[in-house]
Design an enzyme around this catalytic site. Structure first.
Site, PDB file in Angstrom:
ATOM      1  N   GLU A   1       7.516  20.968 -24.127  1.00 33.16           N
ATOM      2  CA  GLU A   1       6.778  21.085 -22.863  1.00 33.16           C
ATOM      3  C   GLU A   1       7.297  22.276 -22.037  1.00 33.16           C
ATOM      4  O   GLU A   1       6.539  22.901 -21.288  1.00 33.16           O
ATOM      5  CB  GLU A   1       6.869  19.789 -22.048  1.00 33.16           C
TER       6      GLU A   1
ATOM      7  N   GLU B   1      -6.734  17.285 -10.723  1.00 29.87           N
ATOM      8  CA  GLU B   1      -7.261  17.745 -12.004  1.00 29.87           C
ATOM      9  C   GLU B   1      -8.769  17.892 -12.054  1.00 29.87           C
ATOM     10  O   GLU B   1      -9.461  17.223 -12.819  1.00 29.87           O
ATOM     11  CB  GLU B   1      -6.782  16.830 -13.149  1.00 29.87           C
TER      12      GLU B   1
ATOM     13  N   ASN C   1      -2.763  21.005 -20.224  1.00 29.99           N
ATOM     14  CA  ASN C   1      -3.094  20.353 -21.492  1.00 29.99           C
ATOM     15  C   ASN C   1      -3.068  21.306 -22.678  1.00 29.99           C
ATOM     16  O   ASN C   1      -3.544  20.954 -23.757  1.00 29.99           O
ATOM     17  CB  ASN C   1      -4.470  19.693 -21.403  1.00 29.99           C
TER      18      ASN C   1
ATOM     19  N   LYS D   1       4.905  23.810 -12.964  1.00 27.21           N
ATOM     20  CA  LYS D   1       4.030  22.647 -12.831  1.00 27.21           C
ATOM     21  C   LYS D   1       3.642  22.450 -11.370  1.00 27.21           C
ATOM     22  O   LYS D   1       2.482  22.165 -11.063  1.00 27.21           O
ATOM     23  CB  LYS D   1       4.676  21.375 -13.394  1.00 27.21           C
TER      24      LYS D   1
ATOM     25  N   HIS E   1      -2.898  15.340 -29.044  1.00 23.01           N
ATOM     26  CA  HIS E   1      -3.372  13.957 -28.907  1.00 23.01           C
ATOM     27  C   HIS E   1      -4.079  13.483 -30.174  1.00 23.01           C
ATOM     28  O   HIS E   1      -3.970  12.314 -30.544  1.00 23.01           O
ATOM     29  CB  HIS E   1      -4.329  13.816 -27.714  1.00 23.01           C
TER      30      HIS E   1
ATOM     31  N   HIS F   1       5.439  12.481 -28.660  1.00 21.07           N
ATOM     32  CA  HIS F   1       4.435  13.270 -27.950  1.00 21.07           C
ATOM     33  C   HIS F   1       4.748  14.781 -27.981  1.00 21.07           C
ATOM     34  O   HIS F   1       3.906  15.598 -28.328  1.00 21.07           O
ATOM     35  CB  HIS F   1       4.326  12.764 -26.510  1.00 21.07           C
TER      36      HIS F   1
ATOM     37  N   LYS G   1       1.312  11.826 -11.028  1.00 25.74           N
ATOM     38  CA  LYS G   1       0.506  10.908 -11.832  1.00 25.74           C
ATOM     39  C   LYS G   1       1.353   9.691 -12.201  1.00 25.74           C
ATOM     40  O   LYS G   1       2.466   9.852 -12.707  1.00 25.74           O
ATOM     41  CB  LYS G   1       0.022  11.587 -13.113  1.00 25.74           C
TER      42      LYS G   1
ATOM     43  N   ARG H   1      -5.562  22.462 -13.284  1.00 28.41           N
ATOM     44  CA  ARG H   1      -4.543  21.527 -13.792  1.00 28.41           C
ATOM     45  C   ARG H   1      -4.736  21.261 -15.285  1.00 28.41           C
ATOM     46  O   ARG H   1      -3.784  20.939 -15.987  1.00 28.41           O
ATOM     47  CB  ARG H   1      -4.559  20.214 -12.987  1.00 28.41           C
TER      48      ARG H   1
ATOM     49  N   ARG I   1       0.820  -1.229   0.000  1.00 30.15           N
ATOM     50  CA  ARG I   1       0.000   0.000   0.000  1.00 30.15           C
ATOM     51  C   ARG I   1       0.851   1.274   0.000  1.00 30.15           C
ATOM     52  O   ARG I   1       0.384   2.334   0.390  1.00 30.15           O
ATOM     53  CB  ARG I   1      -0.978   0.025   1.169  1.00 30.15           C
TER      54      ARG I   1
ATOM     55  N   HIS J   1      -2.489  20.014 -26.087  1.00 31.87           N
ATOM     56  CA  HIS J   1      -2.592  18.560 -25.994  1.00 31.87           C
ATOM     57  C   HIS J   1      -3.843  17.990 -26.641  1.00 31.87           C
ATOM     58  O   HIS J   1      -3.868  16.816 -27.000  1.00 31.87           O
ATOM     59  CB  HIS J   1      -2.493  18.108 -24.534  1.00 31.87           C
TER      60      HIS J   1
HETATM   61  P1  NAD Z   1      10.971   7.336 -22.398  1.00 36.55           P
HETATM   62  O1  NAD Z   1      10.905   7.055 -20.959  1.00 36.55           O
HETATM   63  O2  NAD Z   1      10.615   6.236 -23.314  1.00 36.55           O
HETATM   64  O3  NAD Z   1      12.414   7.817 -22.826  1.00 36.55           O
HETATM   65  C1  NAD Z   1      12.671   8.047 -24.187  1.00 36.55           C
HETATM   66  C2  NAD Z   1      13.817   7.206 -24.722  1.00 36.55           C
HETATM   67  O4  NAD Z   1      15.044   7.778 -24.291  1.00 36.55           O
HETATM   68  C3  NAD Z   1      13.847   5.767 -24.243  1.00 36.55           C
HETATM   69  O5  NAD Z   1      14.244   4.971 -25.316  1.00 36.55           O
HETATM   70  C4  NAD Z   1      14.931   5.757 -23.173  1.00 36.55           C
HETATM   71  O6  NAD Z   1      15.561   4.519 -23.044  1.00 36.55           O
HETATM   72  C5  NAD Z   1      15.862   6.814 -23.651  1.00 36.55           C
HETATM   73  N1  NAD Z   1      16.580   7.542 -22.608  1.00 36.55           N
HETATM   74  C6  NAD Z   1      16.078   8.019 -21.444  1.00 36.55           C
HETATM   75  N2  NAD Z   1      16.993   8.756 -20.807  1.00 36.55           N
HETATM   76  C7  NAD Z   1      18.103   8.749 -21.569  1.00 36.55           C
HETATM   77  C8  NAD Z   1      19.375   9.346 -21.441  1.00 36.55           C
HETATM   78  N3  NAD Z   1      19.683  10.156 -20.418  1.00 36.55           N
HETATM   79  N4  NAD Z   1      20.285   9.097 -22.416  1.00 36.55           N
HETATM   80  C9  NAD Z   1      19.967   8.318 -23.480  1.00 36.55           C
HETATM   81  N5  NAD Z   1      18.785   7.759 -23.659  1.00 36.55           N
HETATM   82  C10 NAD Z   1      17.853   7.964 -22.707  1.00 36.55           C
HETATM   83  O7  NAD Z   1      10.060   8.577 -22.822  1.00 36.55           O
HETATM   84  P2  NAD Z   1       9.667   9.949 -22.110  1.00 36.55           P
HETATM   85  O8  NAD Z   1       9.387  10.870 -23.224  1.00 36.55           O
HETATM   86  O9  NAD Z   1      10.619  10.366 -21.067  1.00 36.55           O
HETATM   87  O10 NAD Z   1       8.304   9.573 -21.367  1.00 36.55           O
HETATM   88  C11 NAD Z   1       7.141   9.263 -22.078  1.00 36.55           C
HETATM   89  C12 NAD Z   1       6.151   8.674 -21.110  1.00 36.55           C
HETATM   90  O11 NAD Z   1       5.854   9.635 -20.120  1.00 36.55           O
HETATM   91  C13 NAD Z   1       4.824   8.294 -21.741  1.00 36.55           C
HETATM   92  O12 NAD Z   1       4.499   6.981 -21.341  1.00 36.55           O
HETATM   93  C14 NAD Z   1       3.836   9.291 -21.163  1.00 36.55           C
HETATM   94  O13 NAD Z   1       2.548   8.740 -21.000  1.00 36.55           O
HETATM   95  C15 NAD Z   1       4.468   9.613 -19.848  1.00 36.55           C
HETATM   96  N6  NAD Z   1       4.097  10.914 -19.281  1.00 36.55           N
HETATM   97  C16 NAD Z   1       3.667  10.953 -17.990  1.00 36.55           C
HETATM   98  C17 NAD Z   1       3.333  12.153 -17.408  1.00 36.55           C
HETATM   99  C18 NAD Z   1       2.913  12.189 -15.966  1.00 36.55           C
HETATM  100  O14 NAD Z   1       2.450  13.237 -15.487  1.00 36.55           O
HETATM  101  N7  NAD Z   1       3.067  11.105 -15.240  1.00 36.55           N
HETATM  102  C19 NAD Z   1       3.441  13.354 -18.122  1.00 36.55           C
HETATM  103  C20 NAD Z   1       3.892  13.292 -19.439  1.00 36.55           C
HETATM  104  C21 NAD Z   1       4.224  12.071 -20.004  1.00 36.55           C
HETATM  105 ZN    ZN Z   2       2.632  16.492 -22.680  1.00 35.21          ZN
END
Ligand code: NAD
Ligand code: ZN
Length: 367
Positions: A186, A238, A246, A228, A253, A267, A144, A242, A122, A249
């Protein structure tokens, strides 16, 4: 330069530390968070290959043993199956609530790890070490967490806050250029939401951020995290403001959905085009000056992001396909959807009932 941002929430608050080489002090930063002699670390294969060694060194200097698990890179890791594997791993290692689980990676690792931490007994102590620009300015802040379902992205998740975020901006040096630009989109978003002074700053220093000049980079990450944090602390779950996060977005999206969420359109790339559309649509409604929309467009283009709808990767996109995707996404009633628009640079607001037929006509003209 080291920056520190405090995230103030009702239930508890935490720090985001930002700066180059933070990974070297990770052991010292984590030691006070646990009474155990070990720290659990979840990463992906790429990031683990690059940085798990540095993290282990720093942990061991603080008397902490690293227990590491690496998942395959890519969105596939945000699945039931992998979440189950992570939980099985933690249970078989005897992890308890007072153990620390660190997410070392991008948003994918962060979302998966956060959800696993929220479920373990938990809730076990959770620390984010974001390694992508997107994760440092966006996904690691705000609590999130989620995995994906066959019915859609991020449908199963929890609000679960970390105890600490360590954003080492030096780790971004190895990030592929496209991923770096996607994160930059972003950053620009925060300026466009409510910080015109930050917009002016980005017009001067944006290219230094993209080139990873460490001072400008850490400053931009800190301003973004502060923005943020400010918005999230007003509305953790949200129900109101919040939604401003978006901006760009809804259009973004729609582009991603029409493209089938393939890697040909990241994205952040979709958000860059989406924000431009939101501002140009605002101008069309007479809410803001078209030259201001042009300034935002120029800022994004100068960094290397594509803003024109007919040049967006993964295309061609049609107005009807995009509007259909927006309808699905927002479940709009009677031809209306909520849309984040702007009354100027840094003056975003929520229009609860944008007219889809008018949006369709607008998109037609953008193609
Ligand atoms: P990711 O985690 O896939 O990273 C992108 C790529 O870069 C991957 O292939 C990874 O292995 C590589 N990588 C990461 N760090 C590196 C580094 N320092 N050097 C070399 N390579 C590196 O993608 P992302 O864009 O970071 O995250 C996307 C995800 O985030 C999505 O699933 C999305 O839904 C989520 N997201 C969540 C929130 C939230 O509020 N929780 C907000 C926005 C996005
Ligand atoms: Zn975004």
């Amino acid at each position: 330069a080291l920056h520190s941002v405090r995230v103030e929430l009702d239930a508890r608050s935490y720090d985001i530390r930002i700066g180059a080489s933070l990974i070297q002090g990770a052991g010292t930063a984590l030691a006070p968070l646990t009474s155990q002699p070990r720290v659990f670390v979840l990463t992906d294969g790429t990031v683990g290959g690059l940085y798990a060694g540095d993290l282990e060194k720093s942990l061991s200097a603080a008397g902490l043993e690293m227990r590491l698990k690496a998942v395959s890179p890519g969105e596939g890791a945000k699945s039931w199956a992998i979440l189950g594997e992570v939980l099985d791993w933690l249970l078989s290692e005897g992890a308890g609530r007072d153990d620390v689980l660190v997410a070392l990676g991008g948003g994918i690792v962060g979302d998966l790890t956060g959800l696993a931490a929220s479920l373990m007994k938990r809730g076990m102590t959770f620390v984010q070490m974001p390694t992508t620009l997107l994760a440092q300015v966006d996904s690691s802040v705000g609590g999130k967490t989620a995995v994906n379902a066959t019915q859609g992205k991020n449908l199963v998740g929890a609000f679960y806050q970390p105890a600490l975020v360590l954003a080492d901006t030096g780790l971004l040096a190895t990030l592929p250029a496209r991923e770096r630009l996607a994160g930059y989109a972003e950053i620009v978003k925060y300026a466009l939401i409510d910080d015109p002074a930050f917009f002016d700053w980005l017009e001067k220093h944006g290219l230094d951020v993209v080139a990873l000049k460490q001072d400008a980079l850490a400053e931009a990450v800190a301003i973004s995290c502060r923005a943020k944090a400010r918005i999230v602390s007003q509305d953790e779950r949200e129900s109101g403001v919040r939604a401003l996060l978006n901006l760009g977005h809804t259009f973004g999206h729609a582009l991603e959905a029409v493209n089938g969420f393939q890697s040909s359109l990241l994205h952040g790339e979709a958000v860059a085009a989406g924000m431009t559309l939101a501002l140009r649509y605002s101008a069309r409604l007479g809410l803001m000056d078209i030259t201001d929309a042009g300034r935002a467009e120029a800022l994004l283009e100068k960094a290397g992001l594509v803003t024109q709808l007919n040049r967006v990767p993964g295309g061609p996109y049609t107005s009807s396909a995009l509007v259909e995707a927006m309808k699905q996404d927002k479940k709009g009633r009677a031809g209306k959807i909520p849309l984040i628009l702007a009354r100027g640079l840094g003056k975003a607001f929520i229009l609860p009932d944008a007219d889809l037929a008018d949006v369709a006509e607008f998109l037609e003209g953008e193609l």
